[in-house]
Design an enzyme around this catalytic site. Structure first.
Site, mmCIF file in Angstrom:
data_model
loop_
_atom_site.group_PDB
_atom_site.id
_atom_site.type_symbol
_atom_site.label_atom_id
_atom_site.label_comp_id
_atom_site.label_asym_id
_atom_site.label_seq_id
_atom_site.Cartn_x
_atom_site.Cartn_y
_atom_site.Cartn_z
ATOM 1 N N HIS A 198 22.383 -7.284 29.647
ATOM 2 C CA HIS A 198 22.740 -8.466 30.415
ATOM 3 C C HIS A 198 21.474 -9.158 30.885
ATOM 4 O O HIS A 198 20.371 -8.609 30.779
ATOM 5 C CB HIS A 198 23.581 -8.074 31.637
ATOM 6 C CG HIS A 198 22.835 -7.227 32.621
ATOM 7 N ND1 HIS A 198 22.554 -5.889 32.387
ATOM 8 C CD2 HIS A 198 22.299 -7.515 33.840
ATOM 9 C CE1 HIS A 198 21.878 -5.396 33.412
ATOM 10 N NE2 HIS A 198 21.700 -6.366 34.302
ATOM 11 N N ASP A 200 20.100 -11.156 34.550
ATOM 12 C CA ASP A 200 20.463 -11.282 35.962
ATOM 13 C C ASP A 200 20.719 -12.749 36.285
ATOM 14 O O ASP A 200 19.894 -13.608 35.969
ATOM 15 C CB ASP A 200 19.344 -10.744 36.858
ATOM 16 C CG ASP A 200 19.163 -9.239 36.711
ATOM 17 O OD1 ASP A 200 20.124 -8.569 36.291
ATOM 18 O OD2 ASP A 200 18.056 -8.740 37.016
ATOM 19 N N HIS A 255 18.243 -7.128 29.527
ATOM 20 C CA HIS A 255 17.854 -5.731 29.715
ATOM 21 C C HIS A 255 19.082 -4.849 29.831
ATOM 22 O O HIS A 255 20.216 -5.330 29.955
ATOM 23 C CB HIS A 255 16.964 -5.587 30.962
ATOM 24 C CG HIS A 255 17.560 -6.154 32.213
ATOM 25 N ND1 HIS A 255 17.654 -7.515 32.441
ATOM 26 C CD2 HIS A 255 18.102 -5.574 33.313
ATOM 27 C CE1 HIS A 255 18.213 -7.744 33.608
ATOM 28 N NE2 HIS A 255 18.518 -6.575 34.166
ATOM 29 N N ARG A 265 18.562 9.231 37.225
ATOM 30 C CA ARG A 265 17.776 8.026 37.461
ATOM 31 C C ARG A 265 18.323 7.306 38.685
ATOM 32 O O ARG A 265 19.544 7.113 38.815
ATOM 33 C CB ARG A 265 17.807 7.087 36.251
ATOM 34 C CG ARG A 265 17.084 5.750 36.505
ATOM 35 C CD ARG A 265 17.101 4.851 35.285
ATOM 36 N NE ARG A 265 16.675 3.487 35.612
ATOM 37 C CZ ARG A 265 15.420 3.077 35.644
ATOM 38 N NH1 ARG A 265 14.445 3.936 35.374
ATOM 39 N NH2 ARG A 265 15.120 1.824 35.962
#
Length: 371
Positions: A198, A200, A255, A265
């Protein structure tokens, strides 16, 4: 931790692809150097993504927030769900937005306004000084970067970009993402999607993570590159709104995050956005040599469009002008309908080695806008 059975794993997004090649050429910008503003502009133009060092955010703020965040995500699921469902703020897991996107993720979405008071049950980490110290510090960092960019481009006034974030009605948000380890992920040709590809929607994103890899960015040719983690630095993304403000001079970077088989993570992300009523259109400086590539819109209008789309969609297509379409046709040699459709093809499909994406979790629990 998000605990799913093997059948549930099959329902999550599995990508038959190699992980991206490690990206050793990420622009690293030292904000203490006098020429950093020139480097910032170059990075925004070429990648839409860069790392900043000597950023001025105390490591103590970063460590304290990470400690509290780890404590929260270590709670039993029943306890975490008391802070949800995300609507849009609060705790959620697996489901990303209302349109079928899912991932190996749990998250906490918070207001970035330190004056915002949560209703009970209050999401943890609580809005004690830990969250507020951190979000205030990264907002200052984001504004510093925007002011340096404005100075380098000779945009007047100097705060023409940062004023969006400093507005008392700014719609900026803060998100804590946890990607649990997935020991069942033992097939080397499969990578489990933590957060699908996607861009941002906002102006600027300030991201910090722990030392677990997983973030990947898509280059202009469709190649995915893996970003080496660095828990002492910040990674900056150019968002869709910034691409519009610069009339396409800066690139909103696509990204994604892939899950890790062994390590958890954790990422902390500040999304700098205008107020809902703010009008977004190219700054006059960028219209001296060409017409506007984008229609004017309010942040509310764009946010609503983003909320109605899938993650991988190119949301800016709806707001482009004939000038932008003409530029696309010239660069691609294809008719307008083909050029427009090209933007809806995901980077995974553009990369011949990427294969296909499967998704469709049946029991997702939360709905929230794709911040």
């Amino acid at each position: 931790m998000v605990v799913l059975s093997n059948p549930a794993l099959d329902q999550l997004s599995l990508m038959k692809t190699q992980k991206g090649t490690t990206f050793s050429g990420i622009p690293v910008i030292d904000l203490s150097l006098p020429d950093c503003k020139t480097e910032l502009v170059k990075a925004c133009e070429e990648f839409g993504f860069f790392k900043v060092v000597n950023h001025g955010v105390p490591m103590e703020f970063m460590s304290k927030l990470e400690t509290e965040t780890v404590k929260f995500f270590s709670l039993p699921l029943s306890e975490k769900e008391k802070a949800g469902p995300a609507s849009p703020f609060g705790y959620g897991n697996r489901r990303i937005g209302p349109n079928g996107d899912v991932g190996w993720i749990e998250y906490l979405l918070l207001q970035a306004d330190p004056n915002f008071v949560y209703q009970e049950p209050m999401p943890a980490p609580r809005h004690n000084p830990t969250v507020n110290e951190y979000t205030s510090a990264v907002r200052i960092l984001a504004c510093q970067i925007l002011d340096l960019i404005a100075e380098a481009l000779k945009i007047q006034p100097r705060n023409a970009l940062s004023q969006y974030l400093l507005d008392t009605q700014s719609d900026s948000v803060f998100r804590l993402n946890h990607y649990p380890p997935c020991p069942e992920l033992d097939a080397p040709q499969h990578n489990l999607v933590g957060f699908g590809e996607h861009t941002d929607p906002q102006i600027l994103t300030v991201l910090r993570s722990n030392n677990t890899a997983g973030l990947e960015i898509c280059m202009k040719d469709g190649t995915w590159l893996s970003v080496p983690p660095d828990q002492s630095s910040f990674f900056i993304n150019v968002g869709d709104a910034m691409q519009v403000l610069t009339n396409g001079k800066f690139r909103s970077v696509r990204h994604r995050v892939l899950a890790n088989g062994k390590n958890s993570r954790l990422s902390m992300i500040y999304f700098g956005a205008p107020s809902l009523t703010a009008k977004v259109s190219p700054i006059p400086l960028f219209l001296r040599e060409e017409k506007s590539r984008y229609k004017e819109f309010t942040w509310y209008e764009y946010k609503k469009a983003a909320y109605s789309s899938r993650l991988a969609d190119n949301r800016l297509d709806t707001f482009t002008t004939e000038e932008k379409e003409a530029c696309d046709r010239k660069s691609s040699g294809k008719p307008a309908s083909v050029s427009r459709e090209k933007h809806k093809v995901t980077c995974a499909m553009k990369n011949p080695e990427s294969g296909t994406v499967r998704s469709g979790l049946q029991h997702a629990q939360t709905v929230e806008p794709p911040h």
